[in-house]
Design a protein around this motif. Structure first.
Motif, PDB file in Angstrom:
ATOM      1  N   SER A  55       9.905 -16.465   8.024  1.00 34.23           N
ATOM      2  CA  SER A  55       9.510 -15.333   7.191  1.00 34.23           C
ATOM      3  C   SER A  55      10.483 -15.148   6.034  1.00 34.23           C
ATOM      4  CB  SER A  55       9.488 -14.043   8.024  1.00 34.23           C
ATOM      5  OG  SER A  55       8.470 -14.095   8.986  1.00 34.23           O
ATOM      6  N   VAL A  56       9.927 -14.855   4.876  1.00 34.83           N
ATOM      7  CA  VAL A  56      10.716 -14.601   3.675  1.00 34.83           C
ATOM      8  C   VAL A  56      10.385 -13.187   3.198  1.00 34.83           C
ATOM      9  CG1 VAL A  56      11.290 -15.409   1.359  1.00 34.83           C
ATOM     10  CG2 VAL A  56      10.553 -17.063   3.098  1.00 34.83           C
ATOM     11  N   TYR A  57      11.443 -12.415   2.959  1.00 30.65           N
ATOM     12  CA  TYR A  57      11.283 -11.016   2.549  1.00 30.65           C
ATOM     13  C   TYR A  57      11.809 -10.832   1.126  1.00 30.65           C
ATOM     14  CZ  TYR A  57      10.570 -10.116   7.491  1.00 30.65           C
ATOM     15  OH  TYR A  57      10.075 -10.122   8.778  1.00 30.65           O
ATOM     16  N   TYR A  58      11.042 -10.088   0.344  1.00 35.44           N
ATOM     17  CA  TYR A  58      11.429  -9.771  -1.026  1.00 35.44           C
ATOM     18  C   TYR A  58      11.422  -8.258  -1.219  1.00 35.44           C
ATOM     19  CZ  TYR A  58      10.646 -14.651  -2.379  1.00 35.44           C
ATOM     20  OH  TYR A  58      10.718 -16.016  -2.485  1.00 35.44           O
ATOM     21  N   MET A  59      12.344  -7.776  -2.043  1.00 39.62           N
ATOM     22  CA  MET A  59      12.275  -6.394  -2.529  1.00 39.62           C
ATOM     23  C   MET A  59      11.201  -6.404  -3.607  1.00 39.62           C
ATOM     24  SD  MET A  59      14.563  -4.981  -0.648  1.00 39.62           S
ATOM     25  CE  MET A  59      14.526  -3.320  -1.321  1.00 39.62           C
ATOM     26  N   VAL A  60      10.273  -5.453  -3.553  1.00 39.06           N
ATOM     27  CA  VAL A  60       9.184  -5.404  -4.524  1.00 39.06           C
ATOM     28  C   VAL A  60       9.014  -3.975  -5.033  1.00 39.06           C
ATOM     29  CG1 VAL A  60       7.969  -7.320  -3.397  1.00 39.06           C
ATOM     30  CG2 VAL A  60       7.335  -4.972  -2.828  1.00 39.06           C
ATOM     31  N   ARG A  61       8.321  -3.862  -6.161  1.00 37.51           N
ATOM     32  CA  ARG A  61       7.919  -2.538  -6.629  1.00 37.51           C
ATOM     33  C   ARG A  61       6.475  -2.639  -7.073  1.00 37.51           C
ATOM     34  NH1 ARG A  61       7.517  -1.060 -11.912  1.00 37.51           N
ATOM     35  NH2 ARG A  61       8.051  -2.659 -13.421  1.00 37.51           N
ATOM     36  N   SER A  62       5.804  -1.515  -6.993  1.00 37.82           N
ATOM     37  CA  SER A  62       4.398  -1.449  -7.347  1.00 37.82           C
ATOM     38  C   SER A  62       4.261  -1.293  -8.856  1.00 37.82           C
ATOM     39  CB  SER A  62       3.757  -0.274  -6.618  1.00 37.82           C
ATOM     40  OG  SER A  62       2.405  -0.187  -6.972  1.00 37.82           O
ATOM     41  N   ILE A  63       3.389  -2.095  -9.453  1.00 40.33           N
ATOM     42  CA  ILE A  63       3.086  -1.987 -10.879  1.00 40.33           C
ATOM     43  C   ILE A  63       1.942  -1.000 -11.064  1.00 40.33           C
ATOM     44  CG2 ILE A  63       2.204  -3.230 -12.895  1.00 40.33           C
ATOM     45  CD1 ILE A  63       3.541  -5.743 -11.777  1.00 40.33           C
ATOM     46  N   SER A  64       0.992  -1.025 -10.111  1.00 38.38           N
ATOM     47  CA  SER A  64      -0.144  -0.101 -10.157  1.00 38.38           C
ATOM     48  C   SER A  64       0.004   0.910  -9.024  1.00 38.38           C
ATOM     49  CB  SER A  64      -1.450  -0.891 -10.020  1.00 38.38           C
ATOM     50  OG  SER A  64      -1.473  -1.604  -8.798  1.00 38.38           O
ATOM     51  N   PRO A  65      -0.602   2.093  -9.166  1.00 36.62           N
ATOM     52  CA  PRO A  65      -0.484   3.108  -8.111  1.00 36.62           C
ATOM     53  C   PRO A  65      -1.084   2.614  -6.793  1.00 36.62           C
ATOM     54  CG  PRO A  65      -1.530   4.011 -10.089  1.00 36.62           C
ATOM     55  CD  PRO A  65      -1.418   2.529 -10.276  1.00 36.62           C
ATOM     56  N   LEU A  66      -0.475   3.025  -5.693  1.00 42.44           N
ATOM     57  CA  LEU A  66      -1.004   2.690  -4.372  1.00 42.44           C
ATOM     58  C   LEU A  66      -2.038   3.748  -3.995  1.00 42.44           C
ATOM     59  CD1 LEU A  66       2.197   1.664  -2.378  1.00 42.44           C
ATOM     60  CD2 LEU A  66       0.461   0.182  -3.363  1.00 42.44           C
ATOM     61  N   ASN A  67      -3.301   3.387  -4.091  1.00 49.75           N
ATOM     62  CA  ASN A  67      -4.380   4.316  -3.748  1.00 49.75           C
ATOM     63  C   ASN A  67      -4.830   4.039  -2.321  1.00 49.75           C
ATOM     64  OD1 ASN A  67      -4.515   5.676  -6.252  1.00 49.75           O
ATOM     65  ND2 ASN A  67      -5.539   3.882  -7.121  1.00 49.75           N
ATOM     66  N   LEU A  68      -3.959   4.366  -1.373  1.00 48.03           N
ATOM     67  CA  LEU A  68      -4.243   4.146   0.032  1.00 48.03           C
ATOM     68  C   LEU A  68      -4.266   5.482   0.754  1.00 48.03           C
ATOM     69  CD1 LEU A  68      -1.730   1.200   0.592  1.00 48.03           C
ATOM     70  CD2 LEU A  68      -4.211   1.001   0.416  1.00 48.03           C
ATOM     71  N   ASN A  69      -4.956   5.514   1.875  1.00 42.49           N
ATOM     72  CA  ASN A  69      -4.993   6.708   2.705  1.00 42.49           C
ATOM     73  C   ASN A  69      -3.788   6.632   3.655  1.00 42.49           C
ATOM     74  OD1 ASN A  69      -5.692   8.936   4.186  1.00 42.49           O
ATOM     75  ND2 ASN A  69      -7.412   7.957   5.238  1.00 42.49           N
ATOM     76  N   PHE A  70      -2.632   7.103   3.192  1.00 49.76           N
ATOM     77  CA  PHE A  70      -1.410   6.993   3.986  1.00 49.76           C
ATOM     78  C   PHE A  70      -1.489   7.867   5.227  1.00 49.76           C
ATOM     79  CE2 PHE A  70      -0.033   5.973  -0.357  1.00 49.76           C
ATOM     80  CZ  PHE A  70       0.409   4.683  -0.120  1.00 49.76           C
ATOM     81  N   LYS A  71      -0.951   7.357   6.314  1.00 49.68           N
ATOM     82  CA  LYS A  71      -1.005   8.043   7.600  1.00 49.68           C
ATOM     83  C   LYS A  71       0.372   8.572   7.976  1.00 49.68           C
ATOM     84  CE  LYS A  71      -5.294   6.799   8.151  1.00 49.68           C
ATOM     85  NZ  LYS A  71      -6.388   7.665   8.482  1.00 49.68           N
ATOM     86  N   ASN A  72       0.376   9.506   8.916  1.00 55.51           N
ATOM     87  CA  ASN A  72       1.624  10.031   9.465  1.00 55.51           C
ATOM     88  C   ASN A  72       1.833   9.581  10.899  1.00 55.51           C
ATOM     89  OD1 ASN A  72       2.399  11.575   7.141  1.00 55.51           O
ATOM     90  ND2 ASN A  72       0.749  12.986   7.678  1.00 55.51           N
ATOM     91  N   LYS A  73       0.745   9.198  11.560  1.00 51.59           N
ATOM     92  CA  LYS A  73       0.820   8.768  12.957  1.00 51.59           C
ATOM     93  C   LYS A  73       0.633   7.254  13.039  1.00 51.59           C
ATOM     94  CE  LYS A  73      -2.405  10.922  14.976  1.00 51.59           C
ATOM     95  NZ  LYS A  73      -3.518  11.844  15.090  1.00 51.59           N
ATOM     96  N   VAL A  74       1.265   6.647  14.035  1.00 51.75           N
ATOM     97  CA  VAL A  74       1.160   5.207  14.252  1.00 51.75           C
ATOM     98  C   VAL A  74      -0.250   4.853  14.746  1.00 51.75           C
ATOM     99  CG1 VAL A  74       2.073   5.269  16.617  1.00 51.75           C
ATOM    100  CG2 VAL A  74       2.387   3.222  15.225  1.00 51.75           C
ATOM    101  N   PHE A  75      -0.768   3.734  14.271  1.00 51.97           N
ATOM    102  CA  PHE A  75      -2.084   3.201  14.662  1.00 51.97           C
ATOM    103  C   PHE A  75      -3.217   4.211  14.458  1.00 51.97           C
ATOM    104  CE2 PHE A  75       0.935   0.980  17.688  1.00 51.97           C
ATOM    105  CZ  PHE A  75       1.071  -0.140  16.881  1.00 51.97           C
ATOM    106  N   ASP A  76      -3.146   4.933  13.353  1.00 48.96           N
ATOM    107  CA  ASP A  76      -4.167   5.917  12.987  1.00 48.96           C
ATOM    108  C   ASP A  76      -5.153   5.232  12.038  1.00 48.96           C
ATOM    109  OD1 ASP A  76      -5.657   8.153  12.440  1.00 48.96           O
ATOM    110  OD2 ASP A  76      -4.073   9.195  11.333  1.00 48.96           O
ATOM    111  N   PHE A  77      -6.045   4.434  12.620  1.00 44.93           N
ATOM    112  CA  PHE A  77      -6.941   3.601  11.814  1.00 44.93           C
ATOM    113  C   PHE A  77      -8.201   4.351  11.418  1.00 44.93           C
ATOM    114  CE2 PHE A  77      -4.867   0.480  14.778  1.00 44.93           C
ATOM    115  CZ  PHE A  77      -4.038  -0.092  13.826  1.00 44.93           C
TER     116      PHE A  77
END
Length: 145
Positions: A85-107
């Motif tokens: 696995s290779v990990y990179y520090m990234v930043r978003s260029i466009s807004p993240l339009n996701l339905n962010f959750k507060n609970k784990v496995f809240d699909f």
């Protein structure tokens, strides 16, 4: 024949010093990891990471810097391949339009393959948040910084 499974992940930290993590359900398992996934044949690491963010987060990212590459042996949880696995520090260029959750496995929705995203303050992030050994190692490295 040795099978290598090359994976690439993005460490996305927002302006509130929170890191984006992904809860997923696939192959009958539930797991938490950083956003990203497997490299496709003929694809470079950075192109693969950008594709993964486009597919998973519907977002364009910029790769800022290399963070970590697996330095120890890890067998895949899903088959007999060796994970690199290779990990990179990234930043978003466009807004993240996701339905962010507060609970784990809240699909949202039903199905065999499900995914949801959460922000976790870096100050609260710990190895128990992550399912896989390489992600847990990366959490330790992030905490040292």
């Amino acid at each position: 024949m040795a099978l290598f499974n090359v994976r690439v992940y993005g460490l996305l930290i927002n302006e509130r010093n929170e890191i984006l993590i992904s809860d997923e359900q696939e192959y009958g398992y539930q797991f938490t990891k950083f956003p990203g996934g497997g490299l496709e044949l003929g694809e470079g690491l950075i192109d693969g990471l950008k594709r993964e963010f486009q597919e998973e987060c519907l977002a364009e990212i910029e790769v800022l810097s290399h963070f970590y590459t697996t330095g120890f042996y890890v067998k895949s949880a899903f088959n007999d391949s060796q994970i690199i696995s290779v990990y990179y520090m990234v930043r978003s260029i466009s807004p993240l339009n996701l339905n962010f959750k507060n609970k784990v496995f809240d699909f949202d929705g039903e199905g065999d393959v499900l995914q949801s995203f959460r922000w976790i303050p870096l100050s609260e992030l710990n190895v128990e948040h992550m399912t896989f050994p390489i992600d847990q190692h990366v959490v330790k490295l992030l905490k040292q910084q």
